[in-house]
Write a protein that holds these residues in place. Structure first.
Motif, PDB file in Angstrom:
ATOM      1  N   PRO A   1       0.200  -0.267  -1.133  1.00 17.70           N
ATOM      2  CA  PRO A   1       0.299   0.714   0.032  1.00 17.70           C
ATOM      3  C   PRO A   1      -0.174  -0.304   1.264  1.00 17.70           C
ATOM      4  O   PRO A   1      -0.884  -1.208   1.222  1.00 17.70           O
ATOM      5  CB  PRO A   1      -0.770   1.768  -0.149  1.00 17.70           C
ATOM      6  CG  PRO A   1      -1.187   1.613  -1.533  1.00 17.70           C
ATOM      7  CD  PRO A   1      -0.946   0.298  -2.144  1.00 17.70           C
ATOM      8  N   ASN A   2       0.622   0.125   2.134  1.00 18.46           N
ATOM      9  CA  ASN A   2       0.416  -0.594   3.482  1.00 18.46           C
ATOM     10  C   ASN A   2       1.077  -2.023   3.553  1.00 18.46           C
ATOM     11  O   ASN A   2       0.775  -2.839   4.499  1.00 18.46           O
ATOM     12  CB  ASN A   2      -1.026  -0.525   4.040  1.00 18.46           C
ATOM     13  CG  ASN A   2      -1.676   0.626   3.960  1.00 18.46           C
ATOM     14  OD1 ASN A   2      -0.834   1.600   4.453  1.00 18.46           O
ATOM     15  ND2 ASN A   2      -2.853   0.907   3.731  1.00 18.46           N
ATOM     16  N   SER A   3       1.772  -2.293   2.557  1.00 16.13           N
ATOM     17  CA  SER A   3       2.453  -3.901   2.556  1.00 16.13           C
ATOM     18  C   SER A   3       3.856  -3.858   2.206  1.00 16.13           C
ATOM     19  O   SER A   3       4.420  -4.826   1.588  1.00 16.13           O
ATOM     20  CB  SER A   3       1.365  -4.620   1.805  1.00 16.13           C
ATOM     21  OG  SER A   3       1.479  -4.264   0.340  1.00 16.13           O
ATOM     22  N   LEU A   4       4.615  -2.841   2.508  1.00 15.07           N
ATOM     23  CA  LEU A   4       5.955  -2.792   2.185  1.00 15.07           C
ATOM     24  C   LEU A   4       6.576  -3.470   3.000  1.00 15.07           C
ATOM     25  O   LEU A   4       6.592  -3.455   4.225  1.00 15.07           O
ATOM     26  CB  LEU A   4       6.325  -1.122   2.036  1.00 15.07           C
ATOM     27  CG  LEU A   4       5.821  -0.482   0.787  1.00 15.07           C
ATOM     28  CD1 LEU A   4       6.230   1.132   1.049  1.00 15.07           C
ATOM     29  CD2 LEU A   4       6.145  -0.854  -0.358  1.00 15.07           C
ATOM     30  N   PRO A   5       7.622  -4.369   2.626  1.00 15.05           N
ATOM     31  CA  PRO A   5       7.813  -4.860   1.174  1.00 15.05           C
ATOM     32  C   PRO A   5       6.994  -5.677   0.736  1.00 15.05           C
ATOM     33  O   PRO A   5       5.869  -5.973   1.696  1.00 15.05           O
ATOM     34  CB  PRO A   5       9.362  -5.205   1.189  1.00 15.05           C
ATOM     35  CG  PRO A   5       9.420  -5.957   2.575  1.00 15.05           C
ATOM     36  CD  PRO A   5       8.678  -5.241   3.540  1.00 15.05           C
ATOM     37  N   TRP A   6       7.137  -6.599  -0.152  1.00 14.35           N
ATOM     38  CA  TRP A   6       6.071  -7.438  -0.433  1.00 14.35           C
ATOM     39  C   TRP A   6       5.879  -8.494   0.544  1.00 14.35           C
ATOM     40  O   TRP A   6       6.800  -8.798   1.381  1.00 14.35           O
ATOM     41  CB  TRP A   6       6.723  -8.244  -1.808  1.00 14.35           C
ATOM     42  CG  TRP A   6       6.465  -7.775  -3.106  1.00 14.35           C
ATOM     43  CD1 TRP A   6       7.563  -7.192  -3.716  1.00 14.35           C
ATOM     44  CD2 TRP A   6       5.457  -7.481  -3.828  1.00 14.35           C
ATOM     45  NE1 TRP A   6       7.228  -6.695  -5.015  1.00 14.35           N
ATOM     46  CE2 TRP A   6       5.691  -6.610  -4.940  1.00 14.35           C
ATOM     47  CE3 TRP A   6       4.054  -7.568  -3.494  1.00 14.35           C
ATOM     48  CZ2 TRP A   6       5.043  -6.299  -6.006  1.00 14.35           C
ATOM     49  CZ3 TRP A   6       3.197  -7.279  -4.643  1.00 14.35           C
ATOM     50  CH2 TRP A   6       3.340  -6.714  -5.812  1.00 14.35           C
ATOM     51  N   SER A   7       4.798  -8.977   0.760  1.00 14.33           N
ATOM     52  CA  SER A   7       4.197  -9.730   2.020  1.00 14.33           C
ATOM     53  C   SER A   7       3.662 -10.921   0.977  1.00 14.33           C
ATOM     54  O   SER A   7       2.987 -10.839  -0.022  1.00 14.33           O
ATOM     55  CB  SER A   7       3.377  -9.218   2.974  1.00 14.33           C
ATOM     56  OG  SER A   7       2.153  -8.864   2.243  1.00 14.33           O
ATOM     57  N   PRO A   8       3.512 -12.153   1.808  1.00 15.02           N
ATOM     58  CA  PRO A   8       2.664 -13.304   1.133  1.00 15.02           C
ATOM     59  C   PRO A   8       1.254 -12.744   0.721  1.00 15.02           C
ATOM     60  O   PRO A   8       0.763 -13.278  -0.381  1.00 15.02           O
ATOM     61  CB  PRO A   8       2.983 -14.300   2.386  1.00 15.02           C
ATOM     62  CG  PRO A   8       3.872 -13.996   3.021  1.00 15.02           C
ATOM     63  CD  PRO A   8       3.908 -12.556   3.139  1.00 15.02           C
ATOM     64  N   GLN A   9       0.410 -11.989   1.362  1.00 11.74           N
ATOM     65  CA  GLN A   9      -0.779 -11.498   1.109  1.00 11.74           C
ATOM     66  C   GLN A   9      -0.608 -10.644  -0.013  1.00 11.74           C
ATOM     67  O   GLN A   9      -1.646 -10.845  -0.939  1.00 11.74           O
ATOM     68  CB  GLN A   9      -1.280 -11.029   2.040  1.00 11.74           C
ATOM     69  CG  GLN A   9      -2.804 -10.469   2.108  1.00 11.74           C
ATOM     70  CD  GLN A   9      -3.762 -11.631   1.612  1.00 11.74           C
ATOM     71  OE1 GLN A   9      -3.874 -12.605   2.578  1.00 11.74           O
ATOM     72  NE2 GLN A   9      -4.379 -11.893   0.650  1.00 11.74           N
ATOM     73  N   SER A  10       0.186  -9.629  -0.082  1.00 11.19           N
ATOM     74  CA  SER A  10       0.186  -8.667  -1.340  1.00 11.19           C
ATOM     75  C   SER A  10       0.629  -9.518  -2.722  1.00 11.19           C
ATOM     76  O   SER A  10       0.070  -9.133  -3.737  1.00 11.19           O
ATOM     77  CB  SER A  10       0.987  -7.461  -1.001  1.00 11.19           C
ATOM     78  OG  SER A  10       2.407  -7.984  -0.935  1.00 11.19           O
TER      79      SER A  10
END
Length: 121
Positions: free
Chosen positions: A79-88
């Protein structure tokens, strides 16, 4: 490549809905190498030296079974990182090592060698 390493690669492919060729897997030596490979397949620019978030994503047994049945459908990013981010991506990769190898999150470092430092055979 040992069984544990193959399991890490398979889990990575399932979670991110990517394919990793045998030659690509053989070239992976560090956690950072695998992270960079995942990011490149997701068209993301990797963080130069990621740090792990205090809370890692968790994958329930139900979600895990769903992935086995539908390997081309990725789980949504945390949650809170849509779409995939480098951090997620980094946090999910660390979660894979923690889940599959029983490692502590703080031991899964960017420069850690997968075989020598983390004991993945």
């Amino acid at each position: 490549m040992g069984l544990d390493a193959v399991e890490i690669i398979l889990r990575t492919e399932e979670l991110f809905a990517i394919s990793i060729a045998d030659d690509e897997a053989e070239a992976v030596r560090t956690v950072g190498d695998l992270y960079g490979l995942i990011c490149s397949k997701l068209n993301l620019t990797p963080l130069p030296s990621p740090t792990t978030s205090s809370e890692l994503p968790r994958i329930t047994d139900k979600q895990s079974k769903y992935l086995i049945l539908r390997t081309h459908t990725p789980l949504p990013p945390p949650p809170n990182s849509l779409p995939w981010s480098p951090q997620s991506v980094w946090d999910a990769l660390v979660a894979i090592f923690v889940d599959r190898q029983g490692l502590r999150a703080e031991d899964v470092l960017y420069h850690a060698r997968i075989v020598q430092d983390l004991g993945v055979d």
